[in-house]
Design a protein around this motif. Structure first.
Motif, mmCIF file in Angstrom:
data_model
loop_
_atom_site.group_PDB
_atom_site.id
_atom_site.type_symbol
_atom_site.label_atom_id
_atom_site.label_comp_id
_atom_site.label_asym_id
_atom_site.label_seq_id
_atom_site.Cartn_x
_atom_site.Cartn_y
_atom_site.Cartn_z
ATOM 1 N N LEU A 180 0.806 -1.084 -0.056
ATOM 2 C CA LEU A 180 0.049 -0.049 -0.076
ATOM 3 C C LEU A 180 0.961 1.308 0.019
ATOM 4 O O LEU A 180 1.782 1.321 0.878
ATOM 5 C CB LEU A 180 -0.843 0.205 1.508
ATOM 6 C CG LEU A 180 -1.898 1.280 1.377
ATOM 7 C CD1 LEU A 180 -2.726 1.375 0.400
ATOM 8 C CD2 LEU A 180 -2.590 1.074 2.825
ATOM 9 N N VAL A 189 -1.012 -0.869 -4.414
ATOM 10 C CA VAL A 189 -2.287 -0.262 -4.222
ATOM 11 C C VAL A 189 -2.087 1.183 -3.777
ATOM 12 O O VAL A 189 -1.024 1.398 -3.041
ATOM 13 C CB VAL A 189 -3.125 -1.070 -3.305
ATOM 14 C CG1 VAL A 189 -4.420 -0.060 -2.841
ATOM 15 C CG2 VAL A 189 -3.790 -2.371 -3.936
ATOM 16 N N GLY A 219 -4.179 5.089 -3.154
ATOM 17 C CA GLY A 219 -5.315 6.155 -3.202
ATOM 18 C C GLY A 219 -4.968 7.549 -3.497
ATOM 19 O O GLY A 219 -5.700 8.426 -3.223
ATOM 20 N N ASP A 242 -10.911 1.714 -8.567
ATOM 21 C CA ASP A 242 -12.311 1.873 -8.309
ATOM 22 C C ASP A 242 -12.547 3.521 -8.295
ATOM 23 O O ASP A 242 -12.017 4.273 -8.030
ATOM 24 C CB ASP A 242 -12.407 1.660 -6.595
ATOM 25 C CG ASP A 242 -13.515 1.920 -5.926
ATOM 26 O OD1 ASP A 242 -14.338 2.757 -6.606
ATOM 27 O OD2 ASP A 242 -13.612 1.686 -4.818
ATOM 28 N N THR A 286 -9.184 4.898 -6.391
ATOM 29 C CA THR A 286 -7.979 4.072 -5.865
ATOM 30 C C THR A 286 -7.762 2.965 -6.926
ATOM 31 O O THR A 286 -8.554 2.549 -7.535
ATOM 32 C CB THR A 286 -8.670 3.061 -4.518
ATOM 33 O OG1 THR A 286 -8.993 4.073 -3.514
ATOM 34 C CG2 THR A 286 -7.751 2.168 -4.288
ATOM 35 N N GLY A 316 -5.109 -0.355 -8.176
ATOM 36 C CA GLY A 316 -4.196 -1.417 -7.965
ATOM 37 C C GLY A 316 -3.687 -2.312 -8.834
ATOM 38 O O GLY A 316 -4.266 -2.097 -10.097
ATOM 39 N N THR A 372 -5.043 -8.340 -3.497
ATOM 40 C CA THR A 372 -4.986 -6.952 -3.679
ATOM 41 C C THR A 372 -6.295 -6.253 -3.698
ATOM 42 O O THR A 372 -6.581 -5.089 -2.963
ATOM 43 C CB THR A 372 -4.553 -6.868 -5.248
ATOM 44 O OG1 THR A 372 -3.257 -7.646 -5.342
ATOM 45 C CG2 THR A 372 -4.329 -5.381 -5.718
ATOM 46 N N THR A 431 -6.980 -5.670 -0.094
ATOM 47 C CA THR A 431 -6.431 -4.804 0.537
ATOM 48 C C THR A 431 -6.929 -3.092 0.031
ATOM 49 O O THR A 431 -7.216 -2.470 0.963
ATOM 50 C CB THR A 431 -5.070 -4.597 0.173
ATOM 51 O OG1 THR A 431 -4.456 -5.703 0.317
ATOM 52 C CG2 THR A 431 -4.159 -3.312 0.564
ATOM 53 N N MET A 432 -7.616 -3.208 -1.144
ATOM 54 C CA MET A 432 -8.381 -2.101 -1.638
ATOM 55 C C MET A 432 -9.615 -1.811 -0.739
ATOM 56 O O MET A 432 -10.028 -0.866 -0.402
ATOM 57 C CB MET A 432 -8.676 -2.076 -3.131
ATOM 58 C CG MET A 432 -7.666 -2.046 -4.038
ATOM 59 S SD MET A 432 -7.808 -2.462 -5.937
ATOM 60 C CE MET A 432 -8.884 -0.913 -6.154
ATOM 61 N N LEU A 454 -8.538 0.786 2.247
ATOM 62 C CA LEU A 454 -9.173 1.990 1.467
ATOM 63 C C LEU A 454 -10.376 2.158 1.175
ATOM 64 O O LEU A 454 -10.961 3.136 0.461
ATOM 65 C CB LEU A 454 -8.367 2.176 -0.032
ATOM 66 C CG LEU A 454 -6.782 2.288 0.314
ATOM 67 C CD1 LEU A 454 -6.252 2.277 -1.006
ATOM 68 C CD2 LEU A 454 -6.378 3.962 0.923
ATOM 69 N N CYS A 493 -12.807 0.420 -0.348
ATOM 70 C CA CYS A 493 -13.225 0.052 -1.549
ATOM 71 C C CYS A 493 -14.438 -1.174 -1.632
ATOM 72 O O CYS A 493 -14.160 -2.064 -0.874
ATOM 73 C CB CYS A 493 -12.354 -0.447 -2.948
ATOM 74 S SG CYS A 493 -11.035 0.927 -2.993
ATOM 75 N N ILE A 520 -15.344 -1.979 -8.425
ATOM 76 C CA ILE A 520 -14.030 -2.174 -8.859
ATOM 77 C C ILE A 520 -14.002 -2.707 -10.448
ATOM 78 O O ILE A 520 -14.854 -3.511 -10.578
ATOM 79 C CB ILE A 520 -13.029 -3.001 -8.112
ATOM 80 C CG1 ILE A 520 -12.834 -2.475 -6.839
ATOM 81 C CG2 ILE A 520 -11.820 -3.145 -8.702
ATOM 82 C CD1 ILE A 520 -11.923 -3.207 -5.830
#
Ligand SMILES: [Zn+2]
Length: 260
Positions: free
Chosen positions: A86, A103, A105, A125, A130, A132, A149, A152-153, A157, A159, A164
């Motif tokens: 990130l 990733v 943002g 996204d 965001t 990735g 991934t 993590t988004m 963050l 999402c 996405i």
């Protein structure tokens, strides 16, 4: 896919990502650089045996498309694992160790990753602004780099997977990716039951990497998925292919950046 030339470099883009606001991307090819022999010509891999001065010049040219300098991007040192970095502006100019996905943002943090058969998976996204990118060969599918991934988004963050958009870039296709029974079994085990990720033909087994990425993305709740439909091993005229070139080849780059 949009196929275009910029400053002597051949590149591809996903039409829907190209039209999206707040993001820019480029899928580079092997055309437009200065490397020679097996690495001809736009090799961006530092660790594949190419002349490093040529690799640096290739970075200068490739990033120049975006008006970027090599010290203004974030890259990972890819190891076929599932660690996700990130990253933000504080990471510009760094190489994330043992990392197979990035990733961010933050705008102005271009992500640069390298490929030569493994699937580049681009994620965007538009709601959370965001992005990735994941690196997924068969080992990445088994390790879960794409799933990690998307998670993590979502977790870091905010999402929602349904927001996405995903693009699967040029990768080795099932036409060219014969594998052992052990690899085929591992890929099938890592994907939802019944997903057509291994093709069987005359006693031979072929992994369908795009299908595996698609199945894992869908299982995470990502539904808007676009595919380049380009096989790197069939198309060594435009892409590097570890398999088709017996391991002695370069890496093409994929760039993805949020805009302010
Ligand atoms: Zn092929």
């Amino acid at each position: 896919m949009i196929r275009e030339w910029r400053d002597g470099i051949l590149l591809y883009r996903f039409a829907s990502l190209q039209e999206a606001a707040g993001v820019r991307h480029a899928i580079l090819t092997r055309i437009g650089g200065v490397s020679r022999g097996a690495y001809a010509t736009l090799n961006l891999g530092h660790t594949v045996g190419d002349d490093l001065a040529a690799v640096e010049e290739n970075h200068r040219r490739a990033l120049g498309i975006f008006g970027l300098l090599p010290q203004r991007v974030v890259s990972p040192y890819q190891v076929h694992g599932a660690r996700v970095g990130l990253v933000g502006r504080a990471h510009l100019g760094t190489v994330q160790p043992a990392t197979d996905a990035l990733v961010t943002g933050e705008a102005g943090v271009p992500l640069l990753m390298r490929f030569g058969d493994c699937a580049p998976v681009l994620l965007f996204d538009p709601v959370r602004q965001t992005i990735g990118m994941a690196h997924a060969g068969w080992r990445g599918i088994v390790a879960g780099s794409v799933v990690a991934t998307v998670r993590t988004m979502g977790q870091r963050l905010g999402c929602a997977p349904a927001d996405i958009w995903a693009g699967i870039g040029p990768t080795i296709g099932p036409c060219c990716y014969e594998v052992s029974a052990e690899v085929a079994d591992a890929v099938e085990a890592a994907c939802p039951a019944g997903a057509p990720v291994v093709h069987r033909l005359d006693g031979h087994l072929y992994v369908d990497l795009p299908a595996a990425v698609r199945a894992q993305l869908r299982a995470c709740g990502v539904e808007r998925i676009e595919e380049a439909g380009l096989c790197t091993a069939c198309r060594v005229d435009e892409f590097f292919s570890h398999r088709a070139e017996n391991g002695r080849t370069g890496r093409f780059g994929v760039l993805l950046e949020l805009l302010a």
